[in-house]
Write a protein that holds these residues in place. Structure first.
Motif, PDB file in Angstrom:
ATOM      1  N   CYS A  14      -4.453   0.760  -0.380  1.00 22.45           N
ATOM      2  CA  CYS A  14      -6.233   1.164  -1.059  1.00 22.45           C
ATOM      3  C   CYS A  14      -6.430   2.582  -0.402  1.00 22.45           C
ATOM      4  O   CYS A  14      -7.263   2.894  -0.499  1.00 22.45           O
ATOM      5  CB  CYS A  14      -6.729  -0.422   0.099  1.00 22.45           C
ATOM      6  N   SER A  15      -5.479   2.766   0.750  1.00 23.48           N
ATOM      7  CA  SER A  15      -6.554   3.951   1.510  1.00 23.48           C
ATOM      8  C   SER A  15      -5.787   5.304   0.504  1.00 23.48           C
ATOM      9  O   SER A  15      -6.723   6.218   0.656  1.00 23.48           O
ATOM     10  CB  SER A  15      -5.058   3.729   2.639  1.00 23.48           C
ATOM     11  N   ALA A  16      -5.214   4.820  -0.367  1.00 21.71           N
ATOM     12  CA  ALA A  16      -5.444   6.137  -1.637  1.00 21.71           C
ATOM     13  C   ALA A  16      -5.570   5.560  -3.095  1.00 21.71           C
ATOM     14  O   ALA A  16      -5.150   6.304  -3.673  1.00 21.71           O
ATOM     15  CB  ALA A  16      -2.758   5.920  -1.706  1.00 21.71           C
ATOM     16  N   GLY A  17      -6.413   5.108  -2.751  1.00 27.44           N
ATOM     17  CA  GLY A  17      -7.692   4.850  -3.745  1.00 27.44           C
ATOM     18  C   GLY A  17      -7.805   3.603  -4.956  1.00 27.44           C
ATOM     19  O   GLY A  17      -7.815   3.672  -5.604  1.00 27.44           O
ATOM     20  N   LEU A  18      -6.584   2.487  -3.583  1.00 28.40           N
ATOM     21  CA  LEU A  18      -5.584   1.886  -4.726  1.00 28.40           C
ATOM     22  C   LEU A  18      -6.605   0.725  -4.435  1.00 28.40           C
ATOM     23  O   LEU A  18      -6.249   0.463  -2.728  1.00 28.40           O
ATOM     24  CB  LEU A  18      -4.735   1.482  -5.392  1.00 28.40           C
ATOM     25  N   THR A  19      -6.640  -0.413  -4.973  1.00 26.29           N
ATOM     26  CA  THR A  19      -7.363  -1.485  -4.871  1.00 26.29           C
ATOM     27  C   THR A  19      -6.591  -2.785  -5.482  1.00 26.29           C
ATOM     28  O   THR A  19      -5.766  -3.015  -6.481  1.00 26.29           O
ATOM     29  CB  THR A  19      -8.453  -2.073  -5.165  1.00 26.29           C
ATOM     30  N   LEU A  20      -6.197  -3.999  -4.553  1.00 22.56           N
ATOM     31  CA  LEU A  20      -5.560  -5.033  -4.924  1.00 22.56           C
ATOM     32  C   LEU A  20      -6.233  -5.680  -6.084  1.00 22.56           C
ATOM     33  O   LEU A  20      -6.851  -6.080  -6.193  1.00 22.56           O
ATOM     34  CB  LEU A  20      -5.123  -6.478  -4.080  1.00 22.56           C
ATOM     35  N   SER A  21      -5.665  -6.173  -7.182  1.00 21.46           N
ATOM     36  CA  SER A  21      -5.506  -6.735  -8.589  1.00 21.46           C
ATOM     37  C   SER A  21      -6.530  -8.378  -8.708  1.00 21.46           C
ATOM     38  O   SER A  21      -5.586  -8.878  -7.462  1.00 21.46           O
ATOM     39  CB  SER A  21      -4.253  -6.700  -9.825  1.00 21.46           C
ATOM     40  N   ASN A 206      15.675 -11.656  -5.783  1.00 29.14           N
ATOM     41  CA  ASN A 206      14.138 -11.280  -6.308  1.00 29.14           C
ATOM     42  C   ASN A 206      13.119 -12.628  -5.523  1.00 29.14           C
ATOM     43  O   ASN A 206      12.213 -13.324  -6.524  1.00 29.14           O
ATOM     44  CB  ASN A 206      14.408 -12.051  -8.486  1.00 29.14           C
ATOM     45  N   ILE A 207      12.893 -12.719  -4.516  1.00 30.92           N
ATOM     46  CA  ILE A 207      12.209 -13.373  -3.121  1.00 30.92           C
ATOM     47  C   ILE A 207      10.683 -12.302  -3.673  1.00 30.92           C
ATOM     48  O   ILE A 207      10.372 -11.255  -3.342  1.00 30.92           O
ATOM     49  CB  ILE A 207      12.501 -13.508  -2.265  1.00 30.92           C
ATOM     50  N   THR A 208       9.860 -13.060  -3.690  1.00 27.04           N
ATOM     51  CA  THR A 208       8.548 -12.025  -4.269  1.00 27.04           C
ATOM     52  C   THR A 208       7.272 -12.783  -3.965  1.00 27.04           C
ATOM     53  O   THR A 208       7.472 -14.134  -4.323  1.00 27.04           O
ATOM     54  CB  THR A 208       8.778 -11.782  -5.469  1.00 27.04           C
ATOM     55  N   VAL A 209       6.213 -12.773  -3.274  1.00 34.18           N
ATOM     56  CA  VAL A 209       4.612 -13.279  -2.849  1.00 34.18           C
ATOM     57  C   VAL A 209       3.974 -12.035  -3.910  1.00 34.18           C
ATOM     58  O   VAL A 209       4.114 -11.311  -3.579  1.00 34.18           O
ATOM     59  CB  VAL A 209       5.182 -12.442  -1.057  1.00 34.18           C
ATOM     60  N   SER A 210       3.838 -12.586  -4.311  1.00 34.48           N
ATOM     61  CA  SER A 210       1.887 -11.964  -4.970  1.00 34.48           C
ATOM     62  C   SER A 210       0.553 -12.665  -4.166  1.00 34.48           C
ATOM     63  O   SER A 210       0.679 -13.565  -3.729  1.00 34.48           O
ATOM     64  CB  SER A 210       2.187 -12.999  -6.545  1.00 34.48           C
ATOM     65  N   GLY A 211      -0.345 -11.885  -4.612  1.00 37.80           N
ATOM     66  CA  GLY A 211      -1.643 -12.035  -4.343  1.00 37.80           C
ATOM     67  C   GLY A 211      -3.453 -11.034  -5.514  1.00 37.80           C
ATOM     68  O   GLY A 211      -2.520 -10.993  -5.630  1.00 37.80           O
ATOM     69  N   ASN A 212      -4.559 -12.035  -4.883  1.00 37.02           N
ATOM     70  CA  ASN A 212      -5.196 -11.876  -5.514  1.00 37.02           C
ATOM     71  C   ASN A 212      -6.070 -10.834  -4.118  1.00 37.02           C
ATOM     72  O   ASN A 212      -6.022 -11.521  -2.964  1.00 37.02           O
ATOM     73  CB  ASN A 212      -5.789 -12.293  -5.856  1.00 37.02           C
ATOM     74  N   ALA A 213      -6.723  -9.827  -5.062  1.00 40.24           N
ATOM     75  CA  ALA A 213      -7.773  -9.714  -3.375  1.00 40.24           C
ATOM     76  C   ALA A 213      -9.035 -10.318  -3.363  1.00 40.24           C
ATOM     77  O   ALA A 213      -9.517 -11.109  -4.324  1.00 40.24           O
ATOM     78  CB  ALA A 213      -8.043  -7.583  -4.285  1.00 40.24           C
ATOM     79  N   ILE A 214      -9.409 -10.224  -2.906  1.00 33.16           N
ATOM     80  CA  ILE A 214     -11.283 -10.658  -2.397  1.00 33.16           C
ATOM     81  C   ILE A 214     -12.227  -9.316  -2.324  1.00 33.16           C
ATOM     82  O   ILE A 214     -12.331  -8.587  -1.626  1.00 33.16           O
ATOM     83  CB  ILE A 214     -11.376 -11.642  -1.626  1.00 33.16           C
ATOM     84  N   PRO A 215     -12.569  -9.836  -3.522  1.00 33.79           N
ATOM     85  CA  PRO A 215     -13.416  -8.075  -3.429  1.00 33.79           C
ATOM     86  C   PRO A 215     -14.616  -8.024  -1.979  1.00 33.79           C
ATOM     87  O   PRO A 215     -15.003  -9.588  -1.530  1.00 33.79           O
ATOM     88  CB  PRO A 215     -14.371  -8.217  -4.569  1.00 33.79           C
ATOM     89  N   GLU A 216     -14.928  -6.856  -1.465  1.00 34.52           N
ATOM     90  CA  GLU A 216     -15.846  -6.886  -1.201  1.00 34.52           C
ATOM     91  C   GLU A 216     -17.007  -6.245  -1.310  1.00 34.52           C
ATOM     92  O   GLU A 216     -17.281  -6.463  -2.212  1.00 34.52           O
ATOM     93  CB  GLU A 216     -15.884  -5.520   0.317  1.00 34.52           C
ATOM     94  N   PRO A 217     -18.383  -7.818  -0.762  1.00 32.27           N
ATOM     95  CA  PRO A 217     -19.449  -7.767  -1.291  1.00 32.27           C
ATOM     96  C   PRO A 217     -20.095  -6.146  -1.586  1.00 32.27           C
ATOM     97  O   PRO A 217     -19.620  -5.701  -0.498  1.00 32.27           O
ATOM     98  CB  PRO A 217     -20.431  -8.182  -0.382  1.00 32.27           C
TER      99      PRO A 217
END
Length: 218
Positions: A14-21, A206-217
């Motif tokens: 995120c600090s590099a300007g990226l956010t979780l999809s 191929n052990i994988t964990v996926s997740g979603n962003a919760i947008p900030e208000p």
């Protein structure tokens, strides 16, 4: 034997300007390339989701990584004495028959964990054994009955997957709730079997964990 292009450790930034999809990103993926338990890849480069290498119990030489198959392997001799302990999840927990890793949320935003997936196959599974893999986390006590998911193969009824046809197992993580900023979660896969020989080997990849962003208000 798998053919892979070696990748550098990556994670979500995120600090590099990226956010979780919002559609669900790969937070961490362990591919076990070149005999390396710490190798991982995510959907965006950076270091704001951090993760540790796999650790676990079992006797020396019975749990590790294979440079031949590029998998995490667990020999049945690591899962309790032959014809004795290790036949149930409760015994596996007591004996420490697991491989696991930690995932820390340092993204600056809350993450909704969605799934943990892995591929599984066996070397020399036989036709008289039962094998179980159980996904657990420290969100609840490591006690039988608190498993998040997993799979059981009774080879007297159905053949266990082998290298030519690995199975993909998906465990939903929605019941864990959101992973808060700065929070860390410990995931473990426990191994259980009834094998009375040292030949069968669990192969996990191929052990994988996926997740979603919760947008900030806004």
């Amino acid at each position: 034997m798998k053919t892979h292009t070696k990748t550098l450790l990556t994670a979500l930034a995120c600090s590099a300007g990226l956010t979780l999809s919002a559609s669900g990103d790969v937070l961490v993926k362990y591919e076990f390339l070149d005999n390396d338990v710490s190798q991982s890849t995510g959907t965006a480069t950076g270091s704001d989701v951090t993760y540790g290498p796999f650790t676990g119990g079992g006797a020396s030489g019975t749990l590790g990584t294979s440079s031949f198959s590029d998998t995490l392997f667990v020999r049945t001799s690591a899962t309790g004495a032959i014809a004795d302990d290790g036949d149930t999840l409760a015994e596996a927990i007591t004996l420490g028959n697991y491989a696991g890793f930690t995932l820390s949320n340092t993204t600056g935003q809350t993450v909704d964990l969605t799934n943990l997936t892995f591929d599984i196959w066996f070397t020399s599974p036989g036709t008289t054994n039962t094998y179980g893999l159980y996904v657990m986390s420290d969100a609840a006590a490591f006690t039988a009955g608190n498993e998040l998911g997993g799979v059981v193969y009774d080879t007297t009824v159905v053949s266990a997957p082998v290298e030519a046809g690995p199975a993909t197992i998906t465990t939903g993580l929605s019941g864990l709730g959101n992973l808060a900023t700065s929070a860390t979660i410990d995931f473990r896969i426990y191994f259980v079997d009834s094998a009375d020989s040292t030949d069968p080997i669990f192969r996990v990849d191929n052990i994988t964990v996926s997740g979603n962003a919760i947008p900030e208000p806004s």
